[in-house]
Design a protein around this motif. Structure first.
Motif, PDB file in Angstrom:
ATOM      1  N   ALA A  74      45.032 -26.457   0.839  1.00  0.00           N
ATOM      2  CA  ALA A  74      45.073 -25.004   0.692  1.00  0.00           C
ATOM      3  C   ALA A  74      44.121 -24.356   1.688  1.00  0.00           C
ATOM      4  N   THR A 144      55.783 -27.761  -4.710  1.00  0.00           N
ATOM      5  CA  THR A 144      54.781 -28.208  -5.677  1.00  0.00           C
ATOM      6  C   THR A 144      54.661 -29.723  -5.589  1.00  0.00           C
ATOM      7  N   TYR A 164      50.978 -28.905 -12.535  1.00  0.00           N
ATOM      8  CA  TYR A 164      50.748 -28.483 -11.164  1.00  0.00           C
ATOM      9  C   TYR A 164      51.397 -27.129 -10.881  1.00  0.00           C
ATOM     10  N   MET A 165      50.748 -26.369 -10.027  1.00  0.00           N
ATOM     11  CA  MET A 165      51.204 -25.028  -9.667  1.00  0.00           C
ATOM     12  C   MET A 165      52.098 -25.059  -8.440  1.00  0.00           C
ATOM     13  N   TYR A 167      52.932 -23.864  -4.611  1.00  0.00           N
ATOM     14  CA  TYR A 167      52.259 -23.475  -3.374  1.00  0.00           C
ATOM     15  C   TYR A 167      53.257 -22.795  -2.448  1.00  0.00           C
ATOM     16  N   HIS A 202      48.895 -21.692   0.601  1.00  0.00           N
ATOM     17  CA  HIS A 202      48.166 -20.945  -0.430  1.00  0.00           C
ATOM     18  C   HIS A 202      48.958 -20.958  -1.728  1.00  0.00           C
ATOM     19  N   ILE A 203      48.340 -20.524  -2.813  1.00  0.00           N
ATOM     20  CA  ILE A 203      49.035 -20.437  -4.091  1.00  0.00           C
ATOM     21  C   ILE A 203      50.194 -19.450  -3.961  1.00  0.00           C
ATOM     22  N   HIS A 204      51.361 -19.828  -4.465  1.00  0.00           N
ATOM     23  CA  HIS A 204      52.530 -18.967  -4.310  1.00  0.00           C
ATOM     24  C   HIS A 204      52.426 -17.748  -5.232  1.00  0.00           C
ATOM     25  N   ASN A 227      52.894 -20.077 -12.963  1.00  0.00           N
ATOM     26  CA  ASN A 227      52.263 -21.396 -12.898  1.00  0.00           C
ATOM     27  C   ASN A 227      51.793 -21.829 -14.282  1.00  0.00           C
ATOM     28  N   PRO A 228      51.860 -23.145 -14.594  1.00  0.00           N
ATOM     29  CA  PRO A 228      52.300 -24.240 -13.739  1.00  0.00           C
ATOM     30  C   PRO A 228      53.823 -24.356 -13.711  1.00  0.00           C
TER      31      PRO A 228
END
Length: 238
Positions: A74, A144, A164-165, A167, A202-204, A227-228
């Motif tokens: 990330a 992910t 899990y999240m 991305y 980065h985090i989506h 998320n997740p």
């Protein structure tokens, strides 16, 4: 004439006999080769579950590698292998990475709410870390997975469960526009070489859909996700 009795110690006598036998054999002596060490194998199962309502996930790739390797980071630029997977679901370049020691692919799309179990069997000396990756196909470049989880030292039949999240690969703008996504909601293109987004992982932020004001979007509210997005269970079975 006096006769002298010579008595040899048992160990010395054995040495004399062995030397005599060897000298009599000449070149016919065969020295057995050492037995190679037994290779101990360990088997791991990884069960993945799609937690989204209407985001199909591309066939997953599960890979083992050294402890110092990571598939993505990330805040850093996505590799070409991650870009191809995040935009088009193609995991071939990930499996071909030099750091990968072994890999296995899922059998097909991971449907919403469904699970799949993959198995890796590794030599004990090669057991270190594993990673897994899959694309959320009704998006531009969301993905992910597991990013370098250590499995060395896991006890048999003692599962580890994680969530899990999602991305954002940062390689393609999240336009949600017609023709820009490979999933069934659009049927558009997958990977392309152009990078028109922030160019770092980065985090989506999630999809917006046409019902939330993005008029050019072809997505529906059911394609949204929080998320997740992925549940994972890792277990050593032997």
């Amino acid at each position: 004439m006096k006769t002298t009795d010579i008595k040899l110690k048992p160990s010395l006598l054995a040495l004399v006999i062995a030397t005599t036998l060897l000298s009599g054999c000449g070149d016919d002596v065969v020295v057995p080769e050492p037995t190679p060490p037994v290779v101990v194998m360990q088997t791991f199962t990884v069960t993945v579950t799609n937690l989204t309502a209407n985001q199909l996930m591309s066939p997953v790739v599960l890979a083992s590698h050294s402890a110092d390797a990571m598939l993505w980071q990330a805040g850093e630029t996505a590799s070409l292998a991650i870009e191809k997977m995040a935009e088009g679901g193609d995991t071939a370049d990930i499996a071909a990475l030099e750091v990968i020691t072994s890999s296995v692919n899922g059998t097909g799309m991971l449907m919403p709410g469904m699970s799949e179990t993959l198995t890796l069997t590794l030599a004990e000396a090669d057991v270190a870390n594993i990673s897994l990756a899959t694309m959320l196909v009704n998006t531009n470049d969301a993905f992910t997975g597991i990013n370098s989880v250590n499995i060395a030292g896991m006890a048999v039949d003692m599962p580890t469960m994680m969530h899990y999240m999602a991305y954002d690969a940062g390689t393609e703008a999240n336009t949600e526009a017609k023709g820009s996504m490979p999933g069934p909601a659009d049927g558009g293109e997958g990977f392309n070489t152009a990078r028109d987004d922030v160019d770092f992982v980065h985090i989506h932020p999630g999809v917006i859909s046409q019902y939330d004001g993005l008029t050019d979007s072809v997505l529906m509210p059911s394609h949204r996700f929080d998320n997740p997005v992925l549940a994972v269970t890792i277990m050593r079975t032997e």
